[in-house]
Scaffold this motif. Structure first.
Motif: not given
Length: 720
Positions: A128-140, A664-673
């Motif tokens: 799910l973290q490979k996309a924005a996946c803000c909610n269930l409708s965006e989980s697929f 990916k960092f030690k305690t956090y991730d930053v993503y851009l899509g």
């Protein structure tokens, strides 16, 4: 003398038993017991199998240490050296997994089960973290089984389709308790933030009778993070190029008699955006607060899981403020929910247990599209009592129980009231047989009585055969039923000038589903690969037809003729090289229904779809992750409307590309899509938009994206 000999023999027997037996438990990687696992003493014919709780006892007339081999169909076998007679716990890993790069290490993010007699595909939170996946409708977005599209061009609501059928024919549950049904059918997919979800199980075809009667095309089941698997503190902040903000903050209490999760989500969007320059907002304004709290306790004898949730969601769309007498879309939802799952384990009675599931909901909805007003209230209760035992041996499992659904609807559409009480009482029985020849049979039957529509019987059968540890063949057949909610499930058509016509005495919807599935895992050039093929047919005995063939009307009536869906899908997954995975899928959907005596293709359902997904990570620590998904959406039939250019009857095929980069960092991730990077949009999705109060207005005939390219960014913070 004989007493001395007898005592000596007893002491000898005790000595041999103490040195030559082992007791233990066989689990999967999640700690769930594996029933019927084989435990064999190496280089001998001595062996046993695990019982309904995964436990086993094996005698051996010899001395320690000795070696045993533990195996289970669909799992990797494991050799274990037994050094003494202390209790042994063995965990097995599934042998058929789609290996994909994840945030932390090379573990599976999508799994095809070789063990379950049902065809189950599991999507993990890492996927799910490979996309924005803000909610269930965006989980697929990276999954080919479930199709997602907008319902209309003004509300921002999305819908799913499975096996070519509308989402109302897919049973959607949270931890096997009903989640989306009734009033939540239209907007409920947006009520579950993606960060709350630990995994999604997609089940195709006839499911288990235990989970209810509404599974036509299949089931989508959500599992939220449990306290033991969640981060102590998790924060996700998301924003996009349309100036929408989402903030998810989650907490986990991991110690004490009661452990707990607290999930919070706030969504906000207030910017007026009209890139189409058609006078309508591209994205509705949103103010949403969503809170869920779980409490869980467990001992050797029982387990109790309690979940409470509250949601306030406000949306405002329609025309921009500068237009005089604007067409406005106002959608308000208030939801209160309480669920519980309680189980009595009965550790002293092998293979026996009792569980109770409950769900209570109060959902209030107020909707206004232009001059159209709709107000509704749904008050629901659900009870499901399940018992388990076995017949003769634990190879023959029996589950049984009773269920009760109560739904009270108070609906007011324009000046007409549609009040209704649905009471459905059911009993069910399910038998499972796990044979030594790798054959599994699960057969069950439900009997459900509805206070208006009477009695309906629902038989279901699932067969699974493993020719080898790497191959599985499944057959399924089953019957499902549901009571339609014509207005609540079709509020997207409020975004039109259509008049609603509802036939008196709409019947209960009933259909049969048949399916076959083949899955094989293999090595290709010394790298992991898997191939999956399945075919399903859904035949309706009765269906509430939603007829949009007349552009001035929306008609609901009982099926008089044929209605069916044929769906075929192929999936291929391959590790092209280290940390670079490829997923390819192709799907054919043929959906026909009878409209006013004429058999026709269902409107707005693409016949052909394809998906290609690439996932790459720079190293084993996955400091950089790259993901890209290409979608092909084929032609679909367009219903007649006088304002559709050139009287177009078939949509053009198109492509959609989504992509995301994560650091990916030690305690956090930053993503851009980015979503819809090719910026493909349906031309003129709002028909008659220059006169939205006129007779030709229609923003509900949607076959392509209504929003253009969207860029987003965000941060995920984890504290443990």
């Amino acid at each position: 003398m004989k007493y001395i000999v007898l005592i000596a023999l007893q002491i000898s027997a005790l000595f041999i038993y103490a040195q030559g037996h082992v007791e233990g438990k066989i689990n999967d990687q999640k700690g769930l017991p594996l029933i019927g696992a084989k435990i064999v003493l190496e280089n001998t014919s001595l062996g046993t199998t695990s019982d309904a709780n995964g436990k086993f006892h094996l005698d051996f007339n010899g001395e320690f240490p000795f070696d045993i081999k533990v195996s289970f169909v669909g799992f990797q076998s494991k050799n274990v050296t037994v050094k003494d007679n202390s209790f042994l716990t063995v965990s097995l890993s599934e042998s058929v997994e789609i290996e994909e790069v994840t945030v932390e290490s090379k573990v599976s993010t999508t799994e095809l089960s070789m063990v379950n007699p049902l065809q189950v595909q599991k999507i993990s939170s890492k996927e799910l973290q490979k996309a924005a996946c803000c909610n269930l409708s965006e989980s697929f977005e990276t999954n080919a089984t479930v199709d997602v599209s907008f319902t209309d061009a003004v509300s921002g609501a999305k819908q799913i389709k499975m096996l070519g059928l509308d989402g109302i024919y897919t049973q959607i549950t949270q931890e096997n308790v009903p989640l989306i049904r009734g009033l939540s059918s239209a907007y409920g997919l947006s009520y579950v933030p993606g960060t709350w979800i630990e995994s999604i199980q997609i089940i195709k075809g006839a499911g288990s009778v235990i989970n209810g009667f509404e599974s036509f095309a299949g089931q989508i089941n959500l599992e939220y993070f449990k306290p033991e698997n969640a981060d102590k503190i998790f924060w996700n902040f998301y924003t996009n190029s349309e100036s929408k903000f989402e903030n998810n903050l989650q907490f986990a209490k991991k110690t004490g008699k009661w452990t707990s999760n607290l999930y919070t989500s706030i969504n906000y969007h207030s910017k007026e955006v009209d890139k189409n320059e058609n006078g309508f907002l591209d994205m509705p304004h949103v103010k949403s607060i969503n809170v869920l709290n779980r409490w869980l306790t467990e001992t050797e004898s029982y387990r109790i899981n309690l979940i409470g949730r509250v949601l306030f969601d406000e949306r405002e769309g329609g025309q921009i403020r500068s237009i005089s007498n604007p067409y406005k879309v106002l959608i308000d939802n208030t939801l209160l929910e309480f669920n519980s799952k309680s189980g009595l384990k009965m550790p002293d009675k092998i293979g026996k247990s009792v569980g109770l599931q409950t769900a209570f909901r109060r959902h209030k909805q107020a909707i206004k599209f232009g001059l159209t007003d709709y107000n509704a209230l749904q008050e629901s209760a659900y009870l499901n009592l399940i018992g388990q035992t076995f017949i003769s041996t634990t190879d023959h499992l029996l589950k049984y129980g009773i269920s009760y659904y109560a739904d009270i609807y108070t609906e007011n559409y324009e000046t007409t009231y549609f009040d209704r009480v649905d009471l459905t009482t059911g009993i069910f029985l399910e038998y499972s047989y796990i044979s030594p020849s790798e054959l599994t049979i699960v057969t069950g039957i439900r009997g459900d009585y509805h206070n208006t529509h009477g009695f309906e019987y629902l038989p279901r059968l699932n067969l699974k055969y493993n020719p080898s540890d790497q191959t599985v063949v499944r057959l399924s057949a089953g019957k499902a039923m549901r009571v339609a909610n014509p207005i609540a499930e079709n509020t997207s058509y409020f975004a039109s000038s259509r008049e609603f016509e509802i036939q008196d005495s709409l019947g209960v919807e009933v259909a049969w589903n048949y399916g076959i599935n083949f899955t094989h895992c293999f090595k290709l050039f010394e790298r992991e690969a898997s191939f999956n093929a399945d075919a399903y047919r859904t035949d309706f005995e009765n269906q509430v037809i939603v007829d949009i063939e007349d552009p001035t009307k929306l008609r609901f009536y009982n099926l008089d003729g044929e209605s069916y869906s044929n769906s075929i899908q192929f999936d291929f997954n391959y590790e092209l090289y280290d940390r670079f995975d490829v997923k390819i899928a192709y799907k054919i959907n043929q959906v026909y229904s009878t409209y006013d005596g004429e058999k026709m293709l269902a409107p707005l359902v693409p016949e052909n779809r394809a998906l290609v997904n690439f996932a790459y990570a720079t190293d084993h620590i996955n400091k950089w992750m790259f993901d890209a998904t290409w979608n092909y959406i084929g032609e679909s039939r367009i219903p007649y409307h006088p304002l559709i250019e050139d009287n177009k009857t078939v949509s053009d095929p198109f492509y959609v590309i989504n992509s995301q980069v994560t650091k990916k960092f030690k305690t956090y991730d930053v993503y851009l899509g980015g979503e819809n990077l090719l910026n493909y949009k349906q031309e003129n999705p709002i028909l008659g938009g220059d006169d939205p109060f006129g007779s030709n207005f229609d923003a509900s005939i949607i076959w392509a994206p209504v929003m253009g390219r969207l860029i987003y960014t965000g941060i995920r913070l984890k504290i443990n």
